[in-house]
Enzyme design. Structure first.
Site, PDB file in Angstrom:
ATOM      1  CE1 TYR A   1       0.696   3.807   5.491  1.00  0.00           C
ATOM      2  CE2 TYR A   1      -0.241   1.747   4.706  1.00  0.00           C
ATOM      3  CZ  TYR A   1      -0.398   3.006   5.252  1.00  0.00           C
ATOM      4  OH  TYR A   1      -1.654   3.472   5.554  1.00  0.00           O
TER       5      TYR A   1
ATOM      6  CB  ALA B   1      -2.836   3.928  -6.754  1.00  0.00           C
TER       7      ALA B   1
ATOM      8  CB  ALA C   1     -10.489  -5.308   6.692  1.00  0.00           C
TER       9      ALA C   1
ATOM     10  NE  ARG D   1      -2.674  -6.250   2.587  1.00  0.00           N
ATOM     11  CZ  ARG D   1      -3.600  -5.338   2.751  1.00  0.00           C
ATOM     12  NH1 ARG D   1      -3.652  -4.655   3.876  1.00  0.00           N
ATOM     13  NH2 ARG D   1      -4.497  -5.117   1.815  1.00  0.00           N
TER      14      ARG D   1
ATOM     15  CD  GLN E   1     -21.897   6.754   3.036  1.00  0.00           C
ATOM     16  OE1 GLN E   1     -22.379   6.070   2.154  1.00  0.00           O
ATOM     17  NE2 GLN E   1     -22.626   7.544   3.787  1.00  0.00           N
TER      18      GLN E   1
ATOM     19  CD  GLU F   1      -2.378  -2.008   0.540  1.00  0.00           C
ATOM     20  OE1 GLU F   1      -1.697  -2.957   0.089  1.00  0.00           O
ATOM     21  OE2 GLU F   1      -3.518  -1.757   0.148  1.00  0.00           O
TER      22      GLU F   1
ATOM     23  CG  LEU G   1     -30.590  11.409   6.575  1.00  0.00           C
ATOM     24  CD1 LEU G   1     -30.717  11.245   8.062  1.00  0.00           C
ATOM     25  CD2 LEU G   1     -31.779  10.881   5.863  1.00  0.00           C
TER      26      LEU G   1
ATOM     27  CG  HIS H   1      -2.688   4.504   1.197  1.00  0.00           C
ATOM     28  ND1 HIS H   1      -3.785   3.694   1.068  1.00  0.00           N
ATOM     29  CD2 HIS H   1      -2.129   4.184   2.390  1.00  0.00           C
ATOM     30  CE1 HIS H   1      -3.902   2.915   2.134  1.00  0.00           C
ATOM     31  NE2 HIS H   1      -2.893   3.184   2.947  1.00  0.00           N
TER      32      HIS H   1
HETATM   33  P1  FAD Z   1     -36.187   6.736   3.398  1.00  0.00           P
HETATM   34  O1  FAD Z   1     -35.182   5.834   2.841  1.00  0.00           O
HETATM   35  O2  FAD Z   1     -36.597   7.902   2.606  1.00  0.00           O
HETATM   36  O3  FAD Z   1     -37.464   5.861   3.773  1.00  0.00           O
HETATM   37  C1  FAD Z   1     -38.663   6.411   4.194  1.00  0.00           C
HETATM   38  C2  FAD Z   1     -39.798   5.446   3.864  1.00  0.00           C
HETATM   39  O4  FAD Z   1     -40.989   5.906   4.484  1.00  0.00           O
HETATM   40  C3  FAD Z   1     -40.111   5.352   2.383  1.00  0.00           C
HETATM   41  O5  FAD Z   1     -40.011   4.000   1.954  1.00  0.00           O
HETATM   42  C4  FAD Z   1     -41.534   5.869   2.260  1.00  0.00           C
HETATM   43  O6  FAD Z   1     -42.284   5.176   1.265  1.00  0.00           O
HETATM   44  C5  FAD Z   1     -42.091   5.613   3.627  1.00  0.00           C
HETATM   45  N1  FAD Z   1     -43.204   6.485   4.025  1.00  0.00           N
HETATM   46  C6  FAD Z   1     -43.223   7.839   4.050  1.00  0.00           C
HETATM   47  N2  FAD Z   1     -44.409   8.272   4.546  1.00  0.00           N
HETATM   48  C7  FAD Z   1     -45.124   7.173   4.833  1.00  0.00           C
HETATM   49  C8  FAD Z   1     -46.423   6.961   5.377  1.00  0.00           C
HETATM   50  N3  FAD Z   1     -47.183   7.967   5.770  1.00  0.00           N
HETATM   51  N4  FAD Z   1     -46.884   5.704   5.507  1.00  0.00           N
HETATM   52  C9  FAD Z   1     -46.107   4.650   5.146  1.00  0.00           C
HETATM   53  N5  FAD Z   1     -44.882   4.797   4.640  1.00  0.00           N
HETATM   54  C10 FAD Z   1     -44.401   6.036   4.498  1.00  0.00           C
HETATM   55  N6  FAD Z   1     -26.944   7.457   1.705  1.00  0.00           N
HETATM   56  C11 FAD Z   1     -25.749   7.040   2.053  1.00  0.00           C
HETATM   57  O7  FAD Z   1     -25.432   7.065   3.233  1.00  0.00           O
HETATM   58  N7  FAD Z   1     -24.850   6.563   1.154  1.00  0.00           N
HETATM   59  C12 FAD Z   1     -25.143   6.500  -0.146  1.00  0.00           C
HETATM   60  O8  FAD Z   1     -24.301   6.071  -0.941  1.00  0.00           O
HETATM   61  C13 FAD Z   1     -26.400   6.923  -0.567  1.00  0.00           C
HETATM   62  N8  FAD Z   1     -26.721   6.899  -1.862  1.00  0.00           N
HETATM   63  C14 FAD Z   1     -27.949   7.329  -2.243  1.00  0.00           C
HETATM   64  C15 FAD Z   1     -28.249   7.306  -3.587  1.00  0.00           C
HETATM   65  C16 FAD Z   1     -29.484   7.736  -4.008  1.00  0.00           C
HETATM   66  C17 FAD Z   1     -29.781   7.715  -5.470  1.00  0.00           C
HETATM   67  C18 FAD Z   1     -30.440   8.190  -3.075  1.00  0.00           C
HETATM   68  C19 FAD Z   1     -31.794   8.643  -3.525  1.00  0.00           C
HETATM   69  C20 FAD Z   1     -30.137   8.233  -1.731  1.00  0.00           C
HETATM   70  C21 FAD Z   1     -28.873   7.818  -1.308  1.00  0.00           C
HETATM   71  N9  FAD Z   1     -28.507   7.858   0.021  1.00  0.00           N
HETATM   72  C22 FAD Z   1     -27.287   7.418   0.400  1.00  0.00           C
HETATM   73  C23 FAD Z   1     -29.372   8.447   1.045  1.00  0.00           C
HETATM   74  C24 FAD Z   1     -30.035   7.365   1.877  1.00  0.00           C
HETATM   75  O9  FAD Z   1     -30.685   6.448   1.045  1.00  0.00           O
HETATM   76  C25 FAD Z   1     -30.983   8.013   2.865  1.00  0.00           C
HETATM   77  O10 FAD Z   1     -30.235   8.806   3.745  1.00  0.00           O
HETATM   78  C26 FAD Z   1     -31.750   6.975   3.656  1.00  0.00           C
HETATM   79  O11 FAD Z   1     -32.515   6.176   2.805  1.00  0.00           O
HETATM   80  C27 FAD Z   1     -32.664   7.636   4.671  1.00  0.00           C
HETATM   81  O12 FAD Z   1     -33.349   6.633   5.339  1.00  0.00           O
HETATM   82  P2  FAD Z   1     -34.792   6.847   5.965  1.00  0.00           P
HETATM   83  O13 FAD Z   1     -35.206   5.515   6.443  1.00  0.00           O
HETATM   84  O14 FAD Z   1     -34.736   7.951   6.942  1.00  0.00           O
HETATM   85  O15 FAD Z   1     -35.724   7.345   4.793  1.00  0.00           O
HETATM   86  P1  NAP Z   2     -27.088  17.230  -0.528  1.00  0.00           P
HETATM   87  O1  NAP Z   2     -25.848  16.472  -0.390  1.00  0.00           O
HETATM   88  O2  NAP Z   2     -27.518  18.131   0.557  1.00  0.00           O
HETATM   89  O3  NAP Z   2     -26.962  18.049  -1.890  1.00  0.00           O
HETATM   90  C1  NAP Z   2     -27.964  18.887  -2.355  1.00  0.00           C
HETATM   91  C2  NAP Z   2     -27.430  19.749  -3.494  1.00  0.00           C
HETATM   92  O4  NAP Z   2     -28.440  20.634  -3.921  1.00  0.00           O
HETATM   93  C3  NAP Z   2     -26.250  20.586  -3.137  1.00  0.00           C
HETATM   94  O5  NAP Z   2     -25.315  20.488  -4.206  1.00  0.00           O
HETATM   95  C4  NAP Z   2     -26.790  22.016  -3.026  1.00  0.00           C
HETATM   96  O6  NAP Z   2     -25.710  22.813  -3.450  1.00  0.00           O
HETATM   97  C5  NAP Z   2     -28.013  21.986  -3.927  1.00  0.00           C
HETATM   98  N1  NAP Z   2     -29.136  22.775  -3.423  1.00  0.00           N
HETATM   99  C6  NAP Z   2     -29.636  22.827  -2.172  1.00  0.00           C
HETATM  100  N2  NAP Z   2     -30.707  23.652  -2.118  1.00  0.00           N
HETATM  101  C7  NAP Z   2     -30.911  24.122  -3.378  1.00  0.00           C
HETATM  102  C8  NAP Z   2     -31.840  25.014  -3.951  1.00  0.00           C
HETATM  103  N3  NAP Z   2     -32.806  25.568  -3.230  1.00  0.00           N
HETATM  104  N4  NAP Z   2     -31.720  25.267  -5.251  1.00  0.00           N
HETATM  105  C9  NAP Z   2     -30.769  24.711  -6.019  1.00  0.00           C
HETATM  106  N5  NAP Z   2     -29.841  23.874  -5.513  1.00  0.00           N
HETATM  107  C10 NAP Z   2     -29.916  23.573  -4.197  1.00  0.00           C
HETATM  108  O7  NAP Z   2     -28.310  16.246  -0.762  1.00  0.00           O
HETATM  109  P2  NAP Z   2     -28.584  15.067  -1.769  1.00  0.00           P
HETATM  110  O8  NAP Z   2     -27.637  15.062  -2.912  1.00  0.00           O
HETATM  111  O9  NAP Z   2     -30.022  15.168  -2.035  1.00  0.00           O
HETATM  112  O10 NAP Z   2     -28.284  13.776  -0.900  1.00  0.00           O
HETATM  113  C11 NAP Z   2     -29.111  13.437   0.214  1.00  0.00           C
HETATM  114  C12 NAP Z   2     -28.317  12.630   1.217  1.00  0.00           C
HETATM  115  O11 NAP Z   2     -27.961  11.380   0.686  1.00  0.00           O
HETATM  116  C13 NAP Z   2     -27.041  13.323   1.610  1.00  0.00           C
HETATM  117  O12 NAP Z   2     -26.853  13.198   2.980  1.00  0.00           O
HETATM  118  C14 NAP Z   2     -25.985  12.555   0.913  1.00  0.00           C
HETATM  119  O13 NAP Z   2     -24.784  12.542   1.664  1.00  0.00           O
HETATM  120  C15 NAP Z   2     -26.592  11.170   0.850  1.00  0.00           C
HETATM  121  N6  NAP Z   2     -26.011  10.509  -0.309  1.00  0.00           N
HETATM  122  C16 NAP Z   2     -24.765  10.018  -0.196  1.00  0.00           C
HETATM  123  C17 NAP Z   2     -24.174   9.431  -1.281  1.00  0.00           C
HETATM  124  C18 NAP Z   2     -22.792   8.869  -1.180  1.00  0.00           C
HETATM  125  O14 NAP Z   2     -22.262   8.384  -2.173  1.00  0.00           O
HETATM  126  N7  NAP Z   2     -22.181   8.859  -0.024  1.00  0.00           N
HETATM  127  C19 NAP Z   2     -24.841   9.359  -2.477  1.00  0.00           C
HETATM  128  C20 NAP Z   2     -26.108   9.892  -2.566  1.00  0.00           C
HETATM  129  C21 NAP Z   2     -26.676  10.472  -1.468  1.00  0.00           C
HETATM  130  P3  NAP Z   2     -25.781  24.350  -3.885  1.00  0.00           P
HETATM  131  O15 NAP Z   2     -26.699  24.963  -2.889  1.00  0.00           O
HETATM  132  O16 NAP Z   2     -24.382  24.836  -3.815  1.00  0.00           O
HETATM  133  O17 NAP Z   2     -26.271  24.345  -5.286  1.00  0.00           O
HETATM  134 FE1  SF4 Z   3     -18.421  -1.719   4.753  1.00  0.00          FE
HETATM  135 FE2  SF4 Z   3     -19.505   0.741   4.573  1.00  0.00          FE
HETATM  136 FE3  SF4 Z   3     -19.522  -0.644   6.864  1.00  0.00          FE
HETATM  137 FE4  SF4 Z   3     -17.245   0.357   5.954  1.00  0.00          FE
HETATM  138  S1  SF4 Z   3     -19.015   1.533   6.610  1.00  0.00           S
HETATM  139  S2  SF4 Z   3     -17.554  -1.657   6.792  1.00  0.00           S
HETATM  140  S3  SF4 Z   3     -17.491   0.042   3.794  1.00  0.00           S
HETATM  141  S4  SF4 Z   3     -20.581  -1.169   4.980  1.00  0.00           S
END
Ligand code: FAD
Ligand code: NAP
Ligand code: SF4
Length: 678
Positions: free
Chosen positions: A169, A257, A313, A217, A342, A167, A662, A255
């Site tokens: 080191y 790379a 790991a 390693r 994360q 890696e 979130l 690291h």
């Molecule tokens: P949600 O996942 O939004 O779940 C809420 C649920 O409540 C939904 O299924 C909805 O249908 C249900 N619900 C709402 N109201 C009602 C009601 N009245 N009755 C019954 N059901 C209801 N996070 C990461 O940490 N890493 C990532 O790589 C990542 N990638 C993402 C990629 C994408 C494309 C998206 C969209 C999100 C990603 N996220 C990622 C964000 C992550 O998925 C959210 O932070 C997470 O799902 C939040 O969990 P939650 O349970 O609070 O809400």
């Molecule tokens: P986010 O990370 O808060 O990004 C929202 C984006 O929208 C920002 O770029 C913001 O930047 C822009 N924005 C906010 N308010 C706006 C407005 N009123 N008008 C125009 N632009 C606006 O949220 P998200 O992309 O929706 O993701 C949601 C959560 O899922 C986050 O916590 C994220 O970390 C998580 N997630 C994580 C991954 C991952 O790979 N780790 C992948 C997907 C999602 P500007 O205001 O500068 O434009």
């Molecule tokens: Fe695996 Fe993600 Fe947990 Fe790390 S935080 S151990 S990469 S699931």
């Protein structure tokens, strides 16, 4: 005992000792190594993995001297006063018939302090400190320091040591011309460059005697210019074997790379072929590593003769009982590591205690404990996203009568969109795991059911956990209701057709993911599912003649499916706030697909002509067919608000409680910590 994974579950005889199966927990710095006050937690963390059936555990890295410290006051093994603290750990592991090795790691030019040394005084591109070229006397002292540390590890009850030679080191810095331009007996031809590692293994063996595990390693693919050819890799491995190593573990990539080696978009077991190539040439057992996250993957490598053992790991952070579940034929109960980094590596690189997104108990084993259940309660959990699912599973485990509701027809919440992104296929695994856990924990699941205050009252629940998630934010832009405007939900969940030219508003995690999705041509498999495509995309080769695996190769990413503009208002580089260890991969991937990054953008209007913006370059019309809104999210609190003051205890978790920044890590952590208290 199941016969699903016959080799994985079979013992490995090392001559003087036997490992109970082929599962090694690879080394990972957790942040618990550095202070003795954390050693009770550290011991509990390893104890859980030993109890869960892991055969061999390797600790995070301990430096043999101050120069080799990763950062000031980081973990080291230099004095006898450490022994009693380490006994806590080794006793905890031995109590469950596990074995544990201490990793000895000298950071060399990766050390984050001014005392750093290396083979030559060449600065690493990822560290501000320029190392001093270590002299001959210093090298001899370092060899003696490794031997002393190994002896101290032995006195502490460790079953062996792992010597970190990969890696990028210190030892790897000597081994490759990239960082070693010496002309003395420690530089030049491979025999000289390997001398330091070989001497260390030899002197450690002398110090600890024959009945002590020495893992080395070894870097099988450096993935940097100035790396080694396969002949050199092989020469070094044989010399290390000759010097007295018991096991040879695989290391991949420095690291510094520019090729990802462990993030979620790397194909599973991507580098095992190299371990297999080495195995044919050595007498000692070899260990495969990197992106092996399920027993099926591990067993296949063993069956195919690619390795004698597998190192995992992060998968053992995600599930401490991985080994026992594999042994008992309960592989579908394994909480699979989704390789998001994360809560583990991103934390480590921010000097925070590591944990796991899908298992917040990791490294917090003593802290997250159940409070006693005085009375079995009838509980409603509303929302089957990551927060609601984890709350329901934990509450079911505690013996409550739990009903989990979701208005959608399937569980998973936003993970159902995440799993659609090419390179995020692992997110399927979490949903499958949660589904199985709901069955096992006796949770009643009612899908396609929108929960209202009336439903909760009518069914007389004792308490409610509201995990209703978020609603996507609609920005206040003139023309935002134009037919060409879509939300990320329209694209990812409802699969609405998207034109060939697209502007994405918002460059957070979702904006990046949506751009990746839109750039992808779905008539070809995701590179993550096709190793050869992935290798071409990153410009790497396993050709034995190719030094480091990158020379003479040009990255050839697949042609993008669309022309994409990714926009943000902030005047800072896009992706700055993405994960520390994965953000660069997302950025590189989009750049290679010609996605145009626009920062400091003001959105003026959306109309038939496209998206009108203003930036430092002046006014501009992005002539696009569609505008996809990824502008963040707001809490969905309708139900929580309706239940307020209605004489029923309500707990709000996940996106419903905090939507800004979130992520699933926060949502799951919050849900689990709540559930253990109910
Ligand atoms: P949600 O996942 O939004 O779940 C809420 C649920 O409540 C939904 O299924 C909805 O249908 C249900 N619900 C709402 N109201 C009602 C009601 N009245 N009755 C019954 N059901 C209801 N996070 C990461 O940490 N890493 C990532 O790589 C990542 N990638 C993402 C990629 C994408 C494309 C998206 C969209 C999100 C990603 N996220 C990622 C964000 C992550 O998925 C959210 O932070 C997470 O799902 C939040 O969990 P939650 O349970 O609070 O809400
Ligand atoms: P986010 O990370 O808060 O990004 C929202 C984006 O929208 C920002 O770029 C913001 O930047 C822009 N924005 C906010 N308010 C706006 C407005 N009123 N008008 C125009 N632009 C606006 O949220 P998200 O992309 O929706 O993701 C949601 C959560 O899922 C986050 O916590 C994220 O970390 C998580 N997630 C994580 C991954 C991952 O790979 N780790 C992948 C997907 C999602 P500007 O205001 O500068 O434009
Ligand atoms: Fe695996 Fe993600 Fe947990 Fe790390 S935080 S151990 S990469 S699931």
């Amino acid at each position: 005992m199941s016969d699903a994974f016959p080799i994985l579950n079979s013992p490995l005889d090392l001559g003087f000792t036997t490992l109970r199966n082929r599962i090694m927990m690879g080394s990972m710095h957790t942040g618990l190594e550095d202070k003795y006050k954390d050693y009770k937690d550290f011991a509990a963390y390893f104890e859980a993995r030993a109890k869960g059936g892991t055969a061999l555990i390797v600790t995070g890295g301990f430096s043999p001297n101050l120069e080799g410290w990763l950062f000031p006051f980081a973990s080291k093994m230099t004095s006898r006063s450490a022994v009693k603290h380490h006994k806590l750990i080794t006793d905890a592991v031995h109590k469950h018939d596990g074995k544990i090795c201490m990793q000895l790691l000298h950071a060399g030019r990766y050390a984050y302090h001014p005392l750093s040394v290396s083979a030559s005084n060449i600065k690493s591109p990822i560290n501000p400190f320029k190392p001093r070229e270590i002299g001959d006397f210093g090298i001899r002292r370092t060899i003696a320091a490794f031997a002393k540390s190994a002896k101290l590890a032995q006195e502490s009850g460790y079953d062996g040591v792992e010597i970190m030679g990969s890696e990028g080191y210190f030892l790897n810095q000597f081994i490759c011309k990239r960082a070693n331009q010496r002309t003395d007996r420690w530089g030049g031809p491979v025999e000289n460059r390997a001398r330091l590692s070989v001497e260390i293994v030899r002197r450690v063996r002398e110090a600890v005697g024959p009945n002590f595990i020495i893992i080395y390693r070894h870097s099988l693919l450096d993935l940097v210019e100035g790396g080694n050819t396969w002949d050199e890799v092989l020469y070094i491995a044989k010399a290390i074997e000759e010097a007295g190593a018991t096991l040879l573990n695989t290391g991949i990539g420095w690291h510094e790379a520019k090729v990802p080696t462990i993030v979620t978009s790397v194909p599973r077991a991507a580098f095992a072929e190299l371990t297999g190539r080495l195995r044919k040439e050595l007498k000692i057992p070899v260990i495969a590593s990197n992106r092996i996250n399920k027993p099926e993957v591990a067993e296949k490598l063993l069956q195919d003769g690619q390795c004698d053992m597998v190192s995992m790991a992060r998968p053992l952070l995600a599930d401490p009982e991985f080994a026992i579940k594999a042994k008992e034929g309960r592989a579908d109960e394994i909480n699979v590591c989704i390789a998001c980094n994360q809560a583990c590596l991103d934390h480590t690189f921010s000097l925070k205690k590591a944990s796991c997104l899908v298992n917040p108990r990791a490294c917090h084993e003593l802290e997250i404990k159940d409070t006693p259940v005085a009375r079995k309660k009838k509980l409603a959990v509303v929302g089957a996203g990551p927060a609601g699912l984890n709350a329901a599973i934990e509450l079911g485990r505690k013996g409550h009568e739990v009903t989990l509701f979701d208005q959608a027809a399937e569980i998973g919440g936003q993970f159902n969109m995440a799993k659609a992104i090419p390179g995020k296929e692992e997110f399927f695994e979490s949903i499958a795991f949660w589904k199985r856990q709901l069955e096992l924990k006796g949770v009643t699941t009612r899908l396609s059911t929108r929960v209202t205050e009336e439903l909760i009252q009518a069914e007389k629940f004792d308490e409610v956990v509201v995990a209703t998630g978020i609603k996507p934010r609609t920005p206040d832009i003139p023309g935002v209701d134009h037919p060409k405007v879509m939300s990320y939900i329209d694209v990812l969940l409802h699969k609405k057709p998207v034109g060939k030219k697209v502007a994405v508003i918002g460059a957070g995690g979702i904006g990046f993911d949506v751009s990746e999705y839109l750039a992808h041509d779905f008539s070809h498999p995701s590179p993550t599912l096709d190793l050869e495509t992935w290798k071409k995309e990153w410009g790497i080769t396993f050709d034995p003649a190719n030094p480091g695996g990158i020379a003479n190769m040009n990255p050839e990413p697949p042609a993008p499916a669309r022309e994409i503009y990714l926009c943000q208002r902030k005047d800072e580089p896009l992706g700055k706030r993405l994960g520390k260890t994965s953000g660069w991969v997302h950025k590189a991937s989009l750049r290679s697909r010609h996605v145009r990054f626009l920062q400091g953008v003001e959105y003026l209007l959306i109309d038939d002509k496209g998206l009108h913006i203003m930036s430092a370059k002046g006014p501009q019309i992005l002539d696009v067919d569609n505008v996809v809104i990824c502008a963040g999210q707001d809490c969905l609190r309708e139900l929580a608000d309706a239940l307020e003051g209605k004489n029923i205890p309500v707990h709000v978790v996940g996106g419903a409680s905090v939507a800004s920044e979130l992520d699933a890590k926060r949502a799951i952590n919050q849900a689990v910590r709540l559930a253990v208290t109910i």
